[in-house]
Motif scaffolding. Structure first.
Motif, short mmCIF file in Angstrom:
data_model
loop_
_atom_site.label_atom_id
_atom_site.label_comp_id
_atom_site.label_asym_id
_atom_site.label_seq_id
_atom_site.Cartn_x
_atom_site.Cartn_y
_atom_site.Cartn_z
N ARG A 9 -5.00 -20.30 23.54
CA ARG A 9 -5.98 -21.14 22.86
C ARG A 9 -5.33 -22.33 22.15
O ARG A 9 -5.77 -23.47 22.28
CB ARG A 9 -6.77 -20.31 21.85
N ASP A 10 -4.27 -22.06 21.39
CA ASP A 10 -3.71 -23.09 20.51
C ASP A 10 -2.37 -23.64 20.97
O ASP A 10 -1.88 -24.63 20.40
CB ASP A 10 -3.53 -22.52 19.10
N GLY A 11 -1.75 -23.00 21.95
CA GLY A 11 -0.45 -23.46 22.40
C GLY A 11 0.67 -23.09 21.46
O GLY A 11 1.81 -23.53 21.62
N GLY A 12 0.38 -22.25 20.47
CA GLY A 12 1.40 -21.85 19.51
C GLY A 12 2.06 -20.55 19.90
O GLY A 12 2.19 -20.21 21.08
N ASP A 13 2.46 -19.79 18.90
CA ASP A 13 3.11 -18.51 19.15
C ASP A 13 2.06 -17.44 19.47
O ASP A 13 0.90 -17.55 19.05
CB ASP A 13 3.90 -18.07 17.92
N PRO A 14 2.46 -16.40 20.18
CA PRO A 14 1.57 -15.24 20.31
C PRO A 14 1.25 -14.70 18.91
O PRO A 14 2.04 -14.86 17.99
CB PRO A 14 2.39 -14.23 21.12
N ALA A 15 0.09 -14.07 18.77
CA ALA A 15 -0.29 -13.57 17.44
C ALA A 15 -1.18 -12.35 17.57
O ALA A 15 -1.91 -12.19 18.55
CB ALA A 15 -1.03 -14.67 16.66
N TYR A 16 -1.08 -11.49 16.56
CA TYR A 16 -2.00 -10.35 16.48
C TYR A 16 -3.33 -10.83 15.91
O TYR A 16 -3.38 -11.66 15.00
CB TYR A 16 -1.45 -9.27 15.55
N VAL A 17 -4.42 -10.31 16.42
CA VAL A 17 -5.70 -10.51 15.78
C VAL A 17 -5.64 -9.81 14.42
O VAL A 17 -5.17 -8.67 14.33
CB VAL A 17 -6.84 -9.91 16.63
N PRO A 18 -6.07 -10.47 13.34
CA PRO A 18 -5.96 -9.83 12.02
C PRO A 18 -7.02 -8.76 11.80
O PRO A 18 -7.86 -8.83 10.92
CB PRO A 18 -6.13 -11.02 11.06
N SER A 19 -6.97 -7.76 12.64
CA SER A 19 -7.89 -6.62 12.59
C SER A 19 -7.25 -5.50 13.39
O SER A 19 -6.48 -5.77 14.33
CB SER A 19 -9.24 -7.02 13.21
N LEU A 20 -7.57 -4.27 13.06
CA LEU A 20 -7.07 -3.14 13.86
C LEU A 20 -7.99 -2.96 15.06
O LEU A 20 -8.60 -1.92 15.29
CB LEU A 20 -7.02 -1.87 13.00
N VAL A 21 -8.04 -4.01 15.87
CA VAL A 21 -9.03 -4.10 16.94
C VAL A 21 -8.77 -3.08 18.05
O VAL A 21 -9.71 -2.53 18.63
CB VAL A 21 -9.09 -5.54 17.50
N ALA A 22 -7.51 -2.80 18.35
CA ALA A 22 -7.21 -1.82 19.40
C ALA A 22 -7.57 -0.41 18.93
O ALA A 22 -8.18 0.37 19.67
CB ALA A 22 -5.73 -1.89 19.79
N ASP A 23 -7.19 -0.07 17.71
CA ASP A 23 -7.53 1.25 17.18
C ASP A 23 -9.03 1.49 17.22
O ASP A 23 -9.50 2.55 17.66
CB ASP A 23 -7.05 1.38 15.73
#
Length: 390
Positions: free
Chosen positions: A164-178
């Motif tokens: 999306r942003d062309g920046g670094d990979p990032a975690y979604v700030p949520s325990l979305v996988a859990d």
């Protein structure tokens, strides 16, 4: 609305089902909380100082961290050390009374304890045995530990920010996988119980995090690699566009989602840009998908011309989907959530008050309910073990 700590309510759809729950942290407790809301009797088996989430976050009640408190209502807390002979005997007797055995302990560890599937099946032949694993059996990751961050990385989900942003990979700030995989575990458990109700058979069910979350993630993001040969362009163009965001108004932010051709045309007319929709780049759904970056840029320009309240009134009249941007604290006072009594204040056994969320799904004949508040560690050990004759 203030609710009492113990309520007499109509039985939920899972009333009469007993689930022995040895899960901890977020994924498993989220799943068993939902099953408990639906009426199942959840006996949460803990050891030592208990589920680690008891000790995370601010709380006026020791051992009742906020995440633990949110996830562990409608459960009995029983302390059993399954490594000891006495504990093994107690857990064995408890499993004889269970319909479901649910845990997220790695299978090698559970086998060492003597409570792998074959061992539990020998104790209770028709048991529905649900194992929440990090990775599915048979692959090279099978024995590795898994946490939300690791699953976001391994599934490709953490790349979305980069796309999306062309920046670094990032975690979604949520325990979305859990939380997502917790929902997979709920439907898996229900399917196992449904099969048992029809046939009398139990079974082993494994819910692997990586496979489940990858399945969830790639529904829309397989995209250019769906049809063979793929073009290498994964991720749905609309969802990874950097301009897909709440749009700034004159005094705040707003979410605006015109969808049909008529809604798009009306939106630009309301925004005093009537000629936009004549542009062939935006004239139909296929074209808008291909040129979504330019389209979202136009929405951003138009949104800035009015206040949030002005937009909400105009878009409501035109029946164009829109919502006010809420910060977290705003959600607690949201008029819709207030009207449906989504948040309730409850009284814990310690005397402290806490905020709870009602079960979101409505059942006309077998409503979900909050029957008991989250328990202090071991609060039900004596009564449960006495009921087993121990």
């Amino acid at each position: 609305m203030t609710a009492s700590s113990e309520e007499t309510q109509k039985n939920g759809p899972l009333a009469g089902v007993r689930i022995v729950d040895m899960s901890t942290v977020v994924l498993g407790p989220f799943a068993t909380m939902i099953l408990g809301d639906l009426g199942a009797e959840i006996i949460k088996v803990e050891a030592g100082s208990g589920d680690i989430m008891r000790h995370a976050g601010p709380t006026p009640v020791p051992g009742m961290g906020p995440i633990f408190t949110t996830l562990n209502r409608n459960k009995q807390s029983v302390v059993i050390d399954a490594k000891s002979d006495e504990g093994k005997a107690a857990l064995t007797e408890l499993l004889k009374t269970a319909d479901v055995f649910f845990h997220n302990v790695r299978m090698a560890g559970m086998d060492r304890l003597g409570f792998g599937y074959d061992a539990v099946k020998a104790i209770k032949p028709d048991i529905v045995y649900v194992h929440c694993a990090g990775y599915g059996a048979g692959g090279p990751y099978e024995t590795r530990q898994a946490y939300d961050d690791l699953i976001q990385v391994a599934s490709g989900f953490a790349e979305l920010n980069q796309l999306r942003d062309g920046g670094d990979p990032a975690y979604v700030p949520s325990l979305v996988a859990d939380k997502t995989v917790g929902l997979f575990a709920v439907y898996a458990t229900l399917a196992g119980m449904y099969h048992h109700a029809r046939t009398g058979e139990g079974q082993f069910i494994q819910v692997p995090m990586l496979e489940s979350f990858t399945f969830f993630h790639l529904v829309e993001n397989l995209y250019g690699e769906c049809w063979m040969p793929g073009n290498g362009k994964m991720a749905y163009t609309r969802s990874v566009n950097p301009r897909r965001k709440p749009y700034a108004t004159q005094d705040g932010y707003i979410g605006i989602v015109p969808y049909s051709d008529d809604q798009w045309r009306q939106f630009f007319e309301i925004g005093e840009r009537p000629g936009v929709f004549d542009d062939p780049r935006f004239a139909d759904y296929k074209s808008r998908t291909e040129n979504v970056a330019e389209l979202y840029a136009l929405i951003e320009e138009v949104a800035a011309t009015k206040t949030t309240d002005e937009w909400l009134e105009l878009l409501s009249e035109a029946q164009i989907p829109a919502m006010r941007f809420n910060k977290g604290a705003d959600v607690l006072k949201d008029p819709h959530l207030t009207a449906v009594e989504f948040f309730t204040e409850r009284q814990h056994a310690s005397g402290a008050a806490y905020r709870s969320m009602k079960h979101p799904v409505s059942f006309s004949n077998t409503p979900a309910s909050i029957r008991t508040d989250p328990k202090s560690l071991g609060a039900d050990t004596e009564i449960v073990l006495q009921s087993l004759g121990l």
